[in-house]
Design an enzyme around this catalytic site. Structure first.
Site, PDB file in Angstrom:
ATOM      1  N   ALA A   7      -6.052   4.210  -0.606  1.00  0.00           N
ATOM      2  CA  ALA A   7      -5.293   3.059  -1.116  1.00  0.00           C
ATOM      3  C   ALA A   7      -4.882   2.139   0.023  1.00  0.00           C
ATOM      4  O   ALA A   7      -4.969   0.919  -0.091  1.00  0.00           O
ATOM      5  CB  ALA A   7      -4.065   3.542  -1.883  1.00  0.00           C
ATOM      6  N   GLU A   8      -4.419   2.727   1.143  1.00  0.00           N
ATOM      7  CA  GLU A   8      -4.084   1.915   2.309  1.00  0.00           C
ATOM      8  C   GLU A   8      -4.398   2.635   3.607  1.00  0.00           C
ATOM      9  O   GLU A   8      -4.286   3.868   3.688  1.00  0.00           O
ATOM     10  CB  GLU A   8      -2.593   1.532   2.329  1.00  0.00           C
ATOM     11  CG  GLU A   8      -2.290   0.141   1.800  1.00  0.00           C
ATOM     12  CD  GLU A   8      -2.051   0.157   0.311  1.00  0.00           C
ATOM     13  OE1 GLU A   8      -2.024  -0.929  -0.282  1.00  0.00           O
ATOM     14  OE2 GLU A   8      -1.899   1.241  -0.255  1.00  0.00           O
ATOM     15  N   THR A   9      -4.783   1.834   4.579  1.00  0.00           N
ATOM     16  CA  THR A   9      -4.863   2.255   5.976  1.00  0.00           C
ATOM     17  C   THR A   9      -3.884   1.392   6.758  1.00  0.00           C
ATOM     18  O   THR A   9      -3.911   0.165   6.648  1.00  0.00           O
ATOM     19  CB  THR A   9      -6.279   2.080   6.542  1.00  0.00           C
ATOM     20  OG1 THR A   9      -7.183   2.946   5.837  1.00  0.00           O
ATOM     21  CG2 THR A   9      -6.321   2.426   8.019  1.00  0.00           C
ATOM     22  N   HIS A  42       4.104   3.683   1.152  1.00  0.00           N
ATOM     23  CA  HIS A  42       3.651   5.031   1.506  1.00  0.00           C
ATOM     24  C   HIS A  42       2.945   5.057   2.856  1.00  0.00           C
ATOM     25  O   HIS A  42       3.063   6.023   3.608  1.00  0.00           O
ATOM     26  CB  HIS A  42       2.771   5.621   0.393  1.00  0.00           C
ATOM     27  CG  HIS A  42       1.343   5.219   0.420  1.00  0.00           C
ATOM     28  ND1 HIS A  42       0.889   4.013  -0.075  1.00  0.00           N
ATOM     29  CD2 HIS A  42       0.245   5.866   0.880  1.00  0.00           C
ATOM     30  CE1 HIS A  42      -0.420   3.939   0.069  1.00  0.00           C
ATOM     31  NE2 HIS A  42      -0.839   5.054   0.644  1.00  0.00           N
TER      32      HIS A  42
END
Length: 261
Positions: free
Chosen positions: A45-47, A73
């Site tokens: 979902a995210e880096t 997060h």
């Protein structure tokens, strides 16, 4: 070039729960194109990418397809890496985002507490388009800075929603937050973000900057317990403090490694 990479499950104290985020500590910024390619390759979902600055860190977040303004997060995961992997001393660390300003994370026992700006929401009329992509229409709709907030009557409604992710892309927002009163917690939610490359996010810290002021006004309390009802699930404690929201949760390291670019 070799770059250290860590993967942390945020908002959980168990592996394979909560929301996984990759964190890449850097000495200096890479090109936007390269960071986007790394995020796409990670397919999380995210880096988050962090660079030391001003006795803290600058931070940026990328989904597999776009850079985003705020990610809870992956900020919590970055704090985990800073404290537990990079040897940072102290009880708190300051992250600075070029898009969201100062974000402080405090270490409190096993938890990390995010200090984020609160979202400002306004109620709008429920229109037929708001049912597009969802198996049930909301009873109320609010618009925040980047997301819609769809309110339902019961936790069972949130669990039963069957989103059509292609149809949800019609909405002109980053994502759709769906929420209802919880059975064992103050409120529950889910987050759908197909427009930014994340069909359903497991646990969305930034969404709780919208959820917290809403439920605080409804329930008449400033500290609330929350559960995100994704398949992985995640628990959060949220506190409204004026125009800021504190979001607390645990984290666990899944991976430490190195990438070659």
């Amino acid at each position: 070039m070799k770059i250290s990479i860590f993967q942390v499950d945020a908002f959980s104290n168990q592996l394979f729960k909560g929301n996984p985020a990759a964190v890449c500590p850097l000495n200096e910024w890479l090109s936007d194109e390269l960071m986007q390619n790394i995020a796409q390759e990670n397919n999380l979902a995210e880096t988050a990418f962090i660079v030391p600055a001003n006795e803290g860190y600058e931070i940026r977040w990328f989904t597999p397809t776009v850079e985003v303004d705020l990610c809870g997060h992956a900020t919590l995961a970055s704090a985990h890496v800073v404290f537990h992997e990079l040897g940072y001393k102290g009880d708190f660390v300051n992250f600075h985002s070029p898009r969201s300003g100062l974000l402080t994370v405090t270490k409190r026992g096993a938890e990390f507490v995010l200090d984020f700006p609160s979202d400002t929401i306004s109620q709008i009329d429920v229109e037929p388009i708001h049912s597009s992509g969802l198996s049930k229409a909301p009873r109320a709709v609010y618009k925040g800075k980047t997301d819609y907030l769809f309110v339902y009557d019961a936790e069972a409604d949130i669990r039963a929603l069957q989103p059509d992710f292609e149809a949800l892309k019609i909405h002109p927002v980053r994502g759709i937050i769906v929420t209802a009163p919880g059975e064992k917690v103050d409120f529950v939610s889910r987050f759908f973000g197909p427009a930014c490359g994340v069909n359903e996010d497991p646990v969305t810290g930034s969404a709780h900057t919208t959820l917290t002021p809403y439920w605080s006004s409804i329930l008449g309390k400033t500290t609330l317990s929350a559960l995100q009802l994704s398949q992985r699930s995640g628990s959060l404690t949220c506190t409204l403090k004026g125009d800021r929201v504190e979001i607390a949760g645990e984290s666990v390291l899944y991976l430490r490694g190195e990438i070659n670019v």
